[in-house]
Design a protein around this motif. Structure first.
Motif, short mmCIF file in Angstrom:
data_model
loop_
_atom_site.label_atom_id
_atom_site.label_comp_id
_atom_site.label_asym_id
_atom_site.label_seq_id
_atom_site.Cartn_x
_atom_site.Cartn_y
_atom_site.Cartn_z
N ASP A 5 -29.10 -41.62 30.87
CA ASP A 5 -30.12 -40.69 30.37
C ASP A 5 -30.21 -39.47 31.27
O ASP A 5 -30.34 -38.33 30.79
CB ASP A 5 -31.48 -41.38 30.29
CG ASP A 5 -31.55 -42.45 29.20
OD1 ASP A 5 -30.84 -42.30 28.19
OD2 ASP A 5 -32.30 -43.43 29.38
N ARG A 8 -27.15 -37.30 30.58
CA ARG A 8 -27.25 -36.58 29.31
C ARG A 8 -28.20 -35.39 29.44
O ARG A 8 -27.94 -34.30 28.91
CB ARG A 8 -27.73 -37.51 28.20
CG ARG A 8 -26.71 -38.55 27.77
CD ARG A 8 -27.18 -39.29 26.52
NE ARG A 8 -26.58 -40.60 26.43
CZ ARG A 8 -27.14 -41.73 26.84
NH1 ARG A 8 -28.36 -41.70 27.38
NH2 ARG A 8 -26.49 -42.88 26.73
N ARG A 12 -27.20 -31.19 29.16
CA ARG A 12 -27.84 -30.20 28.27
C ARG A 12 -28.44 -29.04 29.05
O ARG A 12 -28.92 -28.07 28.46
CB ARG A 12 -28.92 -30.87 27.43
CG ARG A 12 -28.42 -31.96 26.49
CD ARG A 12 -29.56 -32.44 25.60
NE ARG A 12 -29.16 -33.51 24.72
CZ ARG A 12 -29.36 -34.81 24.95
NH1 ARG A 12 -30.01 -35.18 26.06
NH2 ARG A 12 -28.96 -35.72 24.10
N ASP A 50 -21.23 -30.82 26.02
CA ASP A 50 -21.53 -31.35 24.69
C ASP A 50 -21.71 -32.87 24.74
O ASP A 50 -20.79 -33.60 25.06
CB ASP A 50 -20.40 -30.99 23.72
CG ASP A 50 -20.69 -31.45 22.29
OD1 ASP A 50 -21.85 -31.82 22.01
OD2 ASP A 50 -19.76 -31.45 21.47
N VAL A 51 -22.91 -33.33 24.44
CA VAL A 51 -23.18 -34.78 24.43
C VAL A 51 -23.42 -35.28 23.00
O VAL A 51 -23.83 -36.43 22.81
CB VAL A 51 -24.40 -35.13 25.31
CG1 VAL A 51 -24.10 -34.86 26.76
CG2 VAL A 51 -25.65 -34.36 24.85
N GLU A 52 -23.14 -34.44 22.02
CA GLU A 52 -23.40 -34.84 20.63
C GLU A 52 -22.18 -35.47 19.97
O GLU A 52 -22.30 -36.11 18.94
CB GLU A 52 -23.84 -33.61 19.81
CG GLU A 52 -25.05 -32.89 20.37
CD GLU A 52 -26.25 -33.79 20.52
OE1 GLU A 52 -26.43 -34.71 19.70
OE2 GLU A 52 -27.03 -33.58 21.48
N GLY A 53 -21.00 -35.29 20.55
CA GLY A 53 -19.79 -35.81 19.94
C GLY A 53 -19.52 -37.26 20.30
O GLY A 53 -20.39 -37.98 20.82
N ASP A 54 -18.30 -37.70 20.05
CA ASP A 54 -17.88 -39.06 20.34
C ASP A 54 -17.61 -39.18 21.84
O ASP A 54 -16.70 -38.54 22.37
CB ASP A 54 -16.61 -39.38 19.54
CG ASP A 54 -16.05 -40.75 19.85
OD1 ASP A 54 -16.83 -41.64 20.24
OD2 ASP A 54 -14.82 -40.94 19.71
N GLU A 57 -19.11 -44.01 27.16
CA GLU A 57 -20.20 -44.07 28.13
C GLU A 57 -19.98 -45.26 29.04
O GLU A 57 -19.77 -46.39 28.58
CB GLU A 57 -21.55 -44.19 27.42
CG GLU A 57 -21.87 -43.00 26.51
CD GLU A 57 -23.23 -43.13 25.85
OE1 GLU A 57 -23.83 -44.24 25.93
OE2 GLU A 57 -23.69 -42.15 25.26
N GLY A 68 -15.68 -37.28 26.91
CA GLY A 68 -15.42 -36.80 25.56
C GLY A 68 -13.94 -36.62 25.32
O GLY A 68 -13.10 -37.14 26.04
#
Length: 215
Positions: A5, A8, A12, A50-54, A57, A68
């Protein structure tokens, strides 16, 4: 909040909660090093990750990683908080600081073999997960050699995780096969997922050092 967390949030460009980013943290970014949590946060705010893609973790007591397709973050953890960080990927450029670059010749110590790894240096890596990571590291070295490098050495700087979720940070050192044997350096991050072929490699272009060995 978990270390992932915190990672991430930092990715951002926002301040991780609960002192998740130490004030004296360091971040390797391209050839430069960002010192202090404030400088690191400002850099990510200007250029978010970018933490929105595949993403692969990975988290262990001492490390966390977000991997990524073309970028990766690897963090050292201290009490679950980020104390040291590496941002690796294509196009990750940061002007080098004014400093004297220390020379590194992969053959200076007369070591042989392309990969340096000692299991005892990575207590957070489950032995069952090491084989998959090391096989991928060998493939990275072979690729560099196929590009015409005279000699390639890779050092496993960090490795942690368990089968199904593990990560390794590699430091890559090469000598070119040109008349002028220029040395180069870069990082690569390997992430291994649950499948035997579920391996992701994020690397950056080899960056020349300000030194040429006399051979």
């Amino acid at each position: 909040m978990s270390a992932l967390d915190h990672l991430r949030a930092l990715a951002r460009g926002t301040l991780p909660a609960d002192d998740g980013l130490l004030g004296n943290a360091r971040c390797a970014w391209g050839r430069g090093v960002l010192i202090s949590g404030e400088a690191i946060l400002a850099a990510f705010a200007a250029r978010p990750f970018d933490v929105e893609g595949d993403l692969h973790e990975v988290e262990s007591p001492q490390g966390a990683a977000l991997i990524g397709q073309d970028g990766a973050l690897v963090a050292d953890l201290y009490g679950g908080r980020i104390g040291r960080l590496w941002r690796v990927g294509r196009g990750i450029v940061h002007p080098p600081e004014q400093a004297v670059d220390v020379a590194f010749d992969p053959d200076m110590r007369q070591e042989r073999g392309g990969l340096s790894f000692r299991a005892e240096d990575h207590p957070d890596l489950d032995p069952a997960a090491a084989e998959q990571l090391l096989a991928a590291a060998g493939a990275v070295i072979d690729l560099r050699r196929s590009e015409g490098k005279l000699r390639v050495r890779a050092f496993v700087v960090r490795a942690f995780g368990k089968p199904g979720a593990s990560a390794a940070l590699l430091s890559l050192h090469s000598l070119s096969n040109d008349m002028s044997r220029a040395a180069s350096f870069s990082y690569a991050v390997i992430g291994a997922g649950p499948g035997s072929s579920d391996v992701r490699v994020v690397s950056e272009e080899a960056q020349p050092r300000d030194w040429t060995p006399r051979i």
